[in-house]
Design a protein around this motif. Sequence first.
Motif, mmCIF file in Angstrom:
data_model
loop_
_atom_site.group_PDB
_atom_site.id
_atom_site.type_symbol
_atom_site.label_atom_id
_atom_site.label_comp_id
_atom_site.label_asym_id
_atom_site.label_seq_id
_atom_site.Cartn_x
_atom_site.Cartn_y
_atom_site.Cartn_z
ATOM 1 N N PHE A 257 33.099 54.070 42.611
ATOM 2 C CA PHE A 257 32.718 52.654 42.687
ATOM 3 C C PHE A 257 31.557 52.325 41.740
ATOM 4 C CE2 PHE A 257 34.165 52.856 47.339
ATOM 5 C CZ PHE A 257 35.414 52.361 47.030
ATOM 6 N N TYR A 309 23.117 46.716 39.018
ATOM 7 C CA TYR A 309 23.457 46.123 40.324
ATOM 8 C C TYR A 309 24.282 44.843 40.166
ATOM 9 C CZ TYR A 309 20.944 49.759 42.554
ATOM 10 O OH TYR A 309 20.596 51.015 42.976
ATOM 11 N N ARG A 310 24.015 44.108 39.101
ATOM 12 C CA ARG A 310 24.738 42.859 38.870
ATOM 13 C C ARG A 310 26.235 43.107 38.731
ATOM 14 N NH1 ARG A 310 27.125 39.335 39.113
ATOM 15 N NH2 ARG A 310 27.052 37.230 38.277
ATOM 16 N N LEU A 312 28.022 45.555 40.130
ATOM 17 C CA LEU A 312 28.699 46.253 41.232
ATOM 18 C C LEU A 312 29.525 45.280 42.061
ATOM 19 C CD1 LEU A 312 25.983 48.780 42.476
ATOM 20 C CD2 LEU A 312 28.142 49.294 41.324
ATOM 21 N N GLY A 313 30.724 45.701 42.401
ATOM 22 C CA GLY A 313 31.605 44.854 43.193
ATOM 23 C C GLY A 313 32.969 44.754 42.534
ATOM 24 N N VAL A 314 33.982 44.539 43.349
ATOM 25 C CA VAL A 314 35.336 44.350 42.834
ATOM 26 C C VAL A 314 35.884 43.082 43.462
ATOM 27 C CG1 VAL A 314 37.683 45.265 42.741
ATOM 28 C CG2 VAL A 314 35.741 46.830 42.581
ATOM 29 N N TRP A 315 36.210 42.087 42.612
ATOM 30 C CA TRP A 315 36.757 40.822 43.102
ATOM 31 C C TRP A 315 37.808 40.378 42.112
ATOM 32 C CZ3 TRP A 315 35.456 37.591 39.122
ATOM 33 C CH2 TRP A 315 34.325 37.966 38.358
ATOM 34 N N GLN A 316 38.498 39.313 42.405
ATOM 35 C CA GLN A 316 39.472 38.840 41.431
ATOM 36 C C GLN A 316 39.247 37.374 41.094
ATOM 37 O OE1 GLN A 316 43.450 39.234 43.006
ATOM 38 N NE2 GLN A 316 42.738 39.076 45.111
ATOM 39 N N SER A 317 39.735 37.019 39.921
ATOM 40 C CA SER A 317 39.591 35.659 39.442
ATOM 41 C C SER A 317 40.960 34.988 39.543
ATOM 42 C CB SER A 317 39.124 35.712 37.988
ATOM 43 O OG SER A 317 38.452 34.537 37.681
ATOM 44 N N VAL A 318 41.067 34.016 40.419
ATOM 45 C CA VAL A 318 42.355 33.356 40.622
ATOM 46 C C VAL A 318 42.227 31.884 40.275
ATOM 47 C CG1 VAL A 318 44.159 32.773 42.289
ATOM 48 C CG2 VAL A 318 42.980 34.968 42.452
ATOM 49 N N GLU A 320 43.579 28.251 40.240
ATOM 50 C CA GLU A 320 44.572 27.504 41.034
ATOM 51 C C GLU A 320 45.345 26.537 40.160
ATOM 52 O OE1 GLU A 320 43.367 25.964 44.793
ATOM 53 O OE2 GLU A 320 42.225 27.766 45.255
#
Lengths: 320, 277
Positions: A257, A309-310, A312-318, A320
Amino acid sequence: MRTVLDFEKPIAELDANIEALKRITAEQGIDKSEEIAALERDRERLLREIFKNLTPWDRTLLARHPQRPYTLDYIRVIFDDFIELHGDRQFGDDGAIIGGMAWLNEKPVMVIGQQKGRDLKERQRRNFGMAKPEGYRKALRLMHLAEKFGRPVITFVDTPAADPGVESESRGISEAIARNLREMIALKVPIVAVVIGEGGSGGALGIAVADRVLMQEYAIYSVIPPEGCAAILWRDPKRAPEAAEALKLTAHDALCFGVVDEVIEEPLGGAHRDPLTAAQIVKEALLRHLPPLQKMAVSKLRESRYERYRNLGVWQSVLE
Amino acid sequence: MQRGWFARRSPAERVAMDEMNDAWVKCNGCQQILFARDFERNLKVCPRCGHHHRLSARERIALLADPDTFVERDAEVVSADPLGFPEYADKLNKGRANSGLPEAMVSGTCTLSGIPIVLAVADFAFMGGSMGSAVGEKVARAMEYALEQRLPIVTCSTSGGARMQEGLLSLMQMAKTCAAAARLHEAGIPFVSVLTDPTMAGVLASYASVGDVVIAEPGALIGFAGQRVAQQAQVVKPPPNFQTAEFQLEHGMVDIVVPRKELKHTLYRVLRFFTGG
């Protein structure tokens, strides 16, 4: 009393057999050296096999092993001339977080870490390594002291969680942790954190924001204890082993991660079987990571800590 | 439960009863039955006991932003399932259905009584307002935008804490949001944190606690550990108001407890102190 975990039992049995043979050799003068050597070979093979196939729950138990070396054990081996400093200058001195001045191979450093207790009395005094607001505030005071005199900070992380009691709530445990996060991001000296046992959620993070985060092979790092997760998910704390699997709390997961930068090897069978070697390996890692950080310009150091730190993270761009 | 009783009636009667039913709400505080219209007009605060019921993110934005000034940002940032965590995908779908939102945080710009601000508001109906990677990202982006535009930022939190289903990555959002807050702090950009019911654990122990001014709504549950954990760990008996806004005020963790109908004006006065004059 030595604690033997279930999966360590076959090794403990072999140890007992080896001991018995050694006793026979000593007491009756019968040469059992060949049998002993054979058993020791078996023992090593067995250790390798068992430790190759550890489940996340096995690792959780190892991270909490009562014989596992704690912060002070590491400090004794790794550093010279440790001077412990006490108190947060506001309320008191927390036994669950220790800190002070020390020397790492002729270089002055500030060392801070959570400390668990070895026996019942010490465990109570150290609140099982669960720090109260004054612990986090002491840690921050020492970090600012280090900053003032240009000394790098090394932290050892080993806590089940921050203390959740009424006293801690009354003195602002959340504020104390939050402030540490904000201040550590901006600290003008290098910080290296080492997760040596339990990385217990916000309580761990409160001293673990760093330029480099290292983690021992059998340490864990998690947002919630597996028991708590199982209680929420399945209303059954006994399903903790499944929760440990789901939470991805092992050192390898944390590395994947990007939460930790390096997994530090432990001696075969875990740090508790050879604390001295374990500490030597940690020391080598510190000596590898610290000097490059100390050479960095302050602005660059802080910039890269922010980015670390900025990102870190897993997200998605959706869209609409 | 009530529905079983209604089921015996004719369809026409049932429609009438449902409409009547919609006209009434029960207060979660005093259990009194209230006219829905009065309740809504009173900003979902019980006119009898003063209990502050939760607002959705949209309702909260309507409460604080001047009409038609809110422009949403970063709406495309939504949760992934990086751990392949049990039941997470279902919970995300439920969260979307419950809240009508793509994520547990809505952020954007608006004016508040004429003052341009960045506003980030959580919604409890989306997985308890919990903070995963997407929520952390939206908070950090809102703060970075505030820094870039030199606008004050107001956050309104309502959250059970870090989102368990994203494991360690959720924990790291505490550091990420505080990192962004650190930059605001150094640049002297005003940051006002509003704590609404409930603000707990990983959210309280991160960005929500480092505002220049921390405001709470009356009676809001605000604390570190869940009540059950806190109670188990108790050596000291918790006081009756344990982990309420008033408890946190008494212990110096909150600057002001403000009733909802005064929240916007109080924010205006606070922001004016930082930006006006």
